[in-house]
Structure formats: C-alpha cells, structure tokens
Design a protein around this motif. Structure first.
Motif, PDB file in Angstrom:
ATOM      1  N   THR A 174       0.853  -1.178   0.000  1.00  0.00           N
ATOM      2  CA  THR A 174       0.000   0.000   0.000  1.00  0.00           C
ATOM      3  C   THR A 174       0.891   1.231   0.000  1.00  0.00           C
ATOM      4  OG1 THR A 174      -1.769  -1.139   1.161  1.00  0.00           O
ATOM      5  CG2 THR A 174      -1.766   1.268   1.295  1.00  0.00           C
TER       6      THR A 174
ATOM      7  N   ILE B 176       0.905   5.484   0.400  1.00  0.00           N
ATOM      8  CA  ILE B 176       0.170   6.678   0.810  1.00  0.00           C
ATOM      9  C   ILE B 176       1.076   7.898   0.682  1.00  0.00           C
ATOM     10  CG2 ILE B 176      -1.424   5.478   2.350  1.00  0.00           C
ATOM     11  CD1 ILE B 176       0.283   6.278   4.692  1.00  0.00           C
TER      12      ILE B 176
ATOM     13  N   SER C  80       2.776  11.369   1.906  1.00  0.00           N
ATOM     14  CA  SER C  80       3.241  11.857   3.201  1.00  0.00           C
ATOM     15  C   SER C  80       4.080  13.112   3.014  1.00  0.00           C
ATOM     16  CB  SER C  80       4.049  10.777   3.931  1.00  0.00           C
ATOM     17  OG  SER C  80       5.212  10.445   3.200  1.00  0.00           O
TER      18      SER C  80
ATOM     19  N   LYS D 168       6.376   9.444  -0.344  1.00  0.00           N
ATOM     20  CA  LYS D 168       5.432   8.328  -0.348  1.00  0.00           C
ATOM     21  C   LYS D 168       5.844   7.357   0.745  1.00  0.00           C
ATOM     22  CE  LYS D 168       3.319   9.578  -4.212  1.00  0.00           C
ATOM     23  NZ  LYS D 168       1.908   9.902  -4.293  1.00  0.00           N
TER      24      LYS D 168
END
Length: 116
Positions: free
Chosen positions: A29, A31, A33, A65
C-alpha cells in the motif's frame, strides 16, 4: 510476519518500487506523506540542523510516499528488501528515503488468513 515500511522521498522511483512488489507477488500500500522537516522549512522555522536539509528538500518535490507491506516469510522479506535497496542504490544518495522492518504479531481483516 513482518511489516516493511519504506519512506520514499525520491518519488520518481515509485513505479520501480511497485514493480519489485509485483515481481515478488507481494501486496503493498502506498500513501502520500510529508516530512516534518519540510513543514518547518515551509513555515520558516529557524532550526540550525534544517539549514543543511534545505538544500536536499528545496529542489525536490515537497511530498514523499510511504510504501508498506506485510510479508509472511523472512526469506521473502530479505529478497524484497534487497531488491528495494538495489533499486535505490543502497540509499547512498542523501534524501532518497529510508526503510525499516518491524515484527507483526497479529493481523485482522480481509486477507488476514492469507498471512497466517
């Protein structure tokens, strides 16, 4: 089980990192940042150590990321970690990012049975 966490500042390498997980048939995964150093610089907070970081951060994208994955087997973990390190030239260039591994004691949720 292990959690592999990669903080990737060189976001141009993201597709290559995803390819590593794909090749090893491991889910991951990603995300968005933003590091605290960038936040402090954006707010012109004067912290002596940030002066040297400004050179690293100013010319780069302001965001990073976080890529994380739960990996069942130590052998698979070692293989994925080695490939990521090679892809990122063993983190030799400052500011590329960093990676760490933590033990996972329990998992719950949709694919938890696949990891046990």
């Amino acid at each position: 089980m292990f959690a592999l966490i990669l903080i990737l500042n060189d976001i141009y390498k993201l597709d290559d990192i995803h390819e590593v997980f794909y090749e090893e048939e491991i889910g991951a995964t990603t995300i968005d940042s933003q590091g605290m150093g960038k936040v402090l610089l954006d707010h012109n907070i004067n912290v002596p150590m940030l002066a040297s970081m400004r050179k690293l951060i100013d010319g780069r994208k302001p965001y990073s990321k976080i890529v994380f994955s739960i990996i069942k087997d130590k052998e698979k973990l070692d293989k994925v970690a080695e490939k990521i390190q090679k892809e990122l030239d063993y983190f030799r260039e400052p500011g590329v990012g960093f990676m760490f591994v933590m033990p996972v004691l329990e998992v719950y949720g949709s694919n938890a049975d696949d990891l046990k």
